[in-house]
Design an enzyme around this catalytic site. Structure first.
Site, PDB file in Angstrom:
ATOM      1  N   ASP A  72     -42.802 -17.349 -19.559  1.00 34.49           N
ATOM      2  CA  ASP A  72     -43.670 -16.190 -19.352  1.00 34.49           C
ATOM      3  C   ASP A  72     -42.883 -14.904 -19.583  1.00 34.49           C
ATOM      4  O   ASP A  72     -42.213 -14.405 -18.689  1.00 34.49           O
ATOM      5  CB  ASP A  72     -44.248 -16.221 -17.918  1.00 34.49           C
ATOM      6  CG  ASP A  72     -45.212 -15.074 -17.670  1.00 34.49           C
ATOM      7  OD1 ASP A  72     -45.601 -14.394 -18.656  1.00 34.49           O
ATOM      8  OD2 ASP A  72     -45.597 -14.867 -16.495  1.00 34.49           O
ATOM      9  N   ARG A  98     -53.845 -17.169 -14.469  1.00 31.78           N
ATOM     10  CA  ARG A  98     -55.240 -17.322 -14.037  1.00 31.78           C
ATOM     11  C   ARG A  98     -56.162 -17.617 -15.213  1.00 31.78           C
ATOM     12  O   ARG A  98     -57.184 -18.280 -15.058  1.00 31.78           O
ATOM     13  CB  ARG A  98     -55.681 -16.070 -13.260  1.00 31.78           C
ATOM     14  CG  ARG A  98     -55.611 -14.792 -14.039  1.00 31.78           C
ATOM     15  CD  ARG A  98     -55.588 -13.543 -13.166  1.00 31.78           C
ATOM     16  NE  ARG A  98     -54.310 -13.353 -12.486  1.00 31.78           N
ATOM     17  CZ  ARG A  98     -54.048 -12.383 -11.614  1.00 31.78           C
ATOM     18  NH1 ARG A  98     -54.993 -11.512 -11.296  1.00 31.78           N
ATOM     19  NH2 ARG A  98     -52.868 -12.281 -11.044  1.00 31.78           N
ATOM     20  N   LYS A 151     -42.360  -8.261 -19.505  1.00 32.33           N
ATOM     21  CA  LYS A 151     -41.614  -8.200 -18.241  1.00 32.33           C
ATOM     22  C   LYS A 151     -40.278  -7.482 -18.474  1.00 32.33           C
ATOM     23  O   LYS A 151     -39.759  -7.513 -19.581  1.00 32.33           O
ATOM     24  CB  LYS A 151     -41.311  -9.619 -17.742  1.00 32.33           C
ATOM     25  CG  LYS A 151     -42.490 -10.341 -17.117  1.00 32.33           C
ATOM     26  CD  LYS A 151     -42.055 -11.698 -16.599  1.00 32.33           C
ATOM     27  CE  LYS A 151     -43.219 -12.465 -15.988  1.00 32.33           C
ATOM     28  NZ  LYS A 151     -43.811 -11.829 -14.814  1.00 32.33           N
TER      29      LYS A 151
HETATM   30  N1  BES Z   1     -45.426 -15.964 -13.572  1.00 36.26           N
HETATM   31  C1  BES Z   1     -45.720 -14.751 -12.921  1.00 36.26           C
HETATM   32  C2  BES Z   1     -45.567 -14.834 -11.402  1.00 36.26           C
HETATM   33  C3  BES Z   1     -44.186 -15.124 -10.893  1.00 36.26           C
HETATM   34  C4  BES Z   1     -43.342 -14.106 -10.558  1.00 36.26           C
HETATM   35  C5  BES Z   1     -43.784 -16.422 -10.727  1.00 36.26           C
HETATM   36  C6  BES Z   1     -42.078 -14.386 -10.086  1.00 36.26           C
HETATM   37  C7  BES Z   1     -42.523 -16.704 -10.248  1.00 36.26           C
HETATM   38  C8  BES Z   1     -41.666 -15.698  -9.918  1.00 36.26           C
HETATM   39  C9  BES Z   1     -47.131 -14.319 -13.234  1.00 36.26           C
HETATM   40  O1  BES Z   1     -47.662 -14.741 -14.443  1.00 36.26           O
HETATM   41  C10 BES Z   1     -47.132 -12.840 -13.245  1.00 36.26           C
HETATM   42  O2  BES Z   1     -46.447 -12.277 -14.044  1.00 36.26           O
HETATM   43  N2  BES Z   1     -47.881 -12.251 -12.352  1.00 36.26           N
HETATM   44  C11 BES Z   1     -47.966 -10.853 -12.248  1.00 36.26           C
HETATM   45  C12 BES Z   1     -49.419 -10.508 -12.053  1.00 36.26           C
HETATM   46  C13 BES Z   1     -49.732  -9.068 -12.162  1.00 36.26           C
HETATM   47  C14 BES Z   1     -49.536  -8.598 -13.572  1.00 36.26           C
HETATM   48  C15 BES Z   1     -51.160  -8.889 -11.729  1.00 36.26           C
HETATM   49  C16 BES Z   1     -47.153 -10.410 -11.042  1.00 36.26           C
HETATM   50  O3  BES Z   1     -47.146 -11.128 -10.037  1.00 36.26           O
HETATM   51  O4  BES Z   1     -46.503  -9.380 -11.119  1.00 36.26           O
HETATM   52 ZN    ZN Z   2     -46.855 -16.505 -15.205  1.00 36.15          ZN
HETATM   53 ZN    ZN Z   3     -47.145 -13.468 -16.061  1.00 32.60          ZN
END
Ligand code: BES
Ligand code: ZN
Ligand code: ZN
Length: 506
Positions: free
Chosen positions: A275, A356, A282
């Site tokens: 991801d 999601r 990120k």
């Molecule tokens: N894969 C991430 C969540 C995550 C973060 C898993 C750290 C493990 C460790 C997920 O896809 C994500 O990036 N979520 C975002 C959502 C936001 C953009 C609404 C997040 O949590 O920042």
């Molecule tokens: Zn993710």
């Molecule tokens: Zn993500």
């Protein structure tokens, strides 16, 4: 190098190390008493001359003052008798593993025969749970180390646990060993780097791991999913050179259940093999950790391995959505509106809220095709769940109190910690879009709850459902009692326990 664990009534003659239990408060176990009386008070003398050793759970002390015998004798702290239970014995086993490895022991007798009268824990369970603790802690991911550890270090070869209930312990450990196999597979998958574990290789790996165990494995490719309308899942994967996949795993109760009988329970896993965040990229530091964003899918695959290996008499379905979230000229963008398999349209406001979207289509496919009574999805879904619960507890959102109770009970049995989080109409409402049916981003607050609220839009009303956010528990940066750092295999054991207690024909 592998090692063996077995159970026997009599100690093995070739042991180089003998382990004997001492309760907290320095009460000797039966085996310790016996040794003490045959060998000139050696245990008592050693305890007196080493006052720092209190017999606390998992503490170890090498026995000096021993006149006879050539084995290395290790006194093992068992903690307070009234605090001992299955989980405590596993913790002791895990800590003992570390001590034995440090000591360079190779062939070991562990005296569980002297540990008795433990409330709610049988002699066989004591032995089998110590064994499980040793086994779980023994996990290593050394596939990419070119210098083989066995070339330079002696390793534990053989562990014999001495107990009167050896055949009952052996039976129990047969099952626990199968569960550990599932945990280890989940850990291996999470630890595997993202250049070798991508959607295409992952789907193949699942087939290779599970088919030989009798699990039916079906793989949907991009062409098939495109035709069927997996618009949300495919959007996430479209920036990647790797083809997205949906893998369906079916375990049909060891042939004792009718082939086409409906599976009462199904598990769905988020399998984002890497991801990057996509176009909503990120930040660089720590991005390597996003190889663990397939931890939910790994738990599902590990669970399927555990139940197939122990030949569970249950019908269980597992589905994992495998995608790689990459930025590229083909990638989906913030602002895109996609049509999910359910027909609901979704406005993409952040391409990093991709899990999601993957789950939405996997959940729809599952319900349309198999109509299970109970669905449990697992995902490293949000950073927000880590803000809420840290690394200790996973967040569990359940639309049914009984299902939550069952999960909580299973979690109490294994020690994998579950905390209930709220599902609420307000969170679902927050995910409605002005221009499409839904949007994939809520406000800056309650991110784990709005993510669950989003998923709720894809669950049929009469379906019992739990969503488990394992973002904080799929990967640990530090060693724990029975879990080496890295991929944890969380919560394979709890899901296995849930299946065993509530979905299995006895
Ligand atoms: N894969 C991430 C969540 C995550 C973060 C898993 C750290 C493990 C460790 C997920 O896809 C994500 O990036 N979520 C975002 C959502 C936001 C953009 C609404 C997040 O949590 O920042
Ligand atoms: Zn993710
Ligand atoms: Zn993500």
């Amino acid at each position: 190098m592998t090692f063996s664990i077995s159970f026997a009534k009599q100690p093995q003659n070739d042991a180089d190390t003998v382990v004997i239990g001492i309760f907290e408060g320095l009460e000797l176990s039966k085996a310790a008493t016996a040794l003490n009386s045959t060998q000139n008070d050696c245990v008592q003398k050693c305890l007196t001359s080493h006052p720092n050793f209190k017999g606390k759970s998992g503490e170890t002390l090498s026995l000096a003052h021993c006149e006879k015998g050539h084995s290395h004798i290790v006194l093992l702290g068992l903690g307070k008798k009234d605090k001992l239970n299955n989980i405590a014995f596993e913790t002791i086993g895990g800590k003992l593993w570390v001590a034995l490895q440090k000591a360079g022991s190779q062939k070991i007798n562990i005296h569980a025969d002297g540990i008795e009268d433990i409330k709610d824990t049988s002699t066989a369970e004591i032995a089998a749970h110590i064994a499980m603790g040793l086994k779980l802690k023994s996990y290593k991911f050394r596939k990419y180390k070119t210098e083989k550890e066995e070339d330079k270090k002696v390793e534990i070869e053989k562990i014999t646990i001495i107990t009167d209930a050896h055949s009952a312990a052996d039976n129990l450990y047969n099952t626990y060993g199968a569960i550990a196999e599932g945990v280890f597979l989940a850990r291996d998958l999470v630890n595997e780097p993202p250049n070798t574990l991508h959607p295409e290789s992952y789907a193949e790996r699942i087939k290779n791991e599970l088919k030989p165990l009798g699990v039916d494995v079906e793989i949907l490719d991009e062409k098939q999913m495109l035709k069927m309308g997996f618009g949300a899942l495919l959007a996430v994967g479209q920036g990647s050179i790797r083809e997205s996949k949906l893998v369906i795993m079916k375990w049909n109760g060891n042939g004792k259940i009718k082939k086409n009988a409906k599976a009462p329970i199904a598990f769905v896993g988020k399998g984002v093999t890497f991801d990057t965040g996509g176009i909503s990229l990120k930040p660089g530091p720590g991005m390597d950790l996003m190889k663990m964003d397939m931890g939910g899918s790994a738990a599902v695959v590990g669970l399927m391995k555990a139940i197939a290996t122990r030949k569970a008499n249950a019908n269980v379905i597992g589905i994992v959505g495998l995608v790689e979230n990459m930025p590229s000229d083909r990638a989906y963008r913030p602002g895109d509106i996609v049509t999910s398999l359910s027909g609901k349209t979704i406005e993409v406001l952040n391409t990093d809220a991709e899990g999601r979207l993957v789950l939405a289509d996997a959940l729809t496919y599952l319900q349309n095709t198999y109509k299970p009574d109970v669905i449990i999805d697992l995902a490293t879904l949000t950073g927000a769940i880590m803000v809420a619960l840290g690394f200790e507890y996973c967040g569990t959102f359940a639309n049914d109190d009984d299902l939550w109770s069952q999960l909580k009970e299973a979690s109490d049995n294994t020690g994998e910690k579950f905390w209930r989080m709220p599902l609420d109409a307000a969170y679902s409402k927050e995910m409605e879009s002005e221009v499409a049916d839904l949007k994939n981003l809520g406000s800056a607050y309650g991110g784990a709850c709005t993510a669950a609220g989003f998923l709720g839009h894809f669950i049929n009303e009469d379906t019992k459902w739990a969503h488990i956010d394992i973002a904080g528990t799929a990967w640990w940066k530090t060693d724990k009692a029975t879990t080496p750092k890295g991929g944890t295999g969380f919560p394979v054991r709890t899901l296995n326990d849930l299946v065993e207690k509530h979905f299995e024909k006895k």
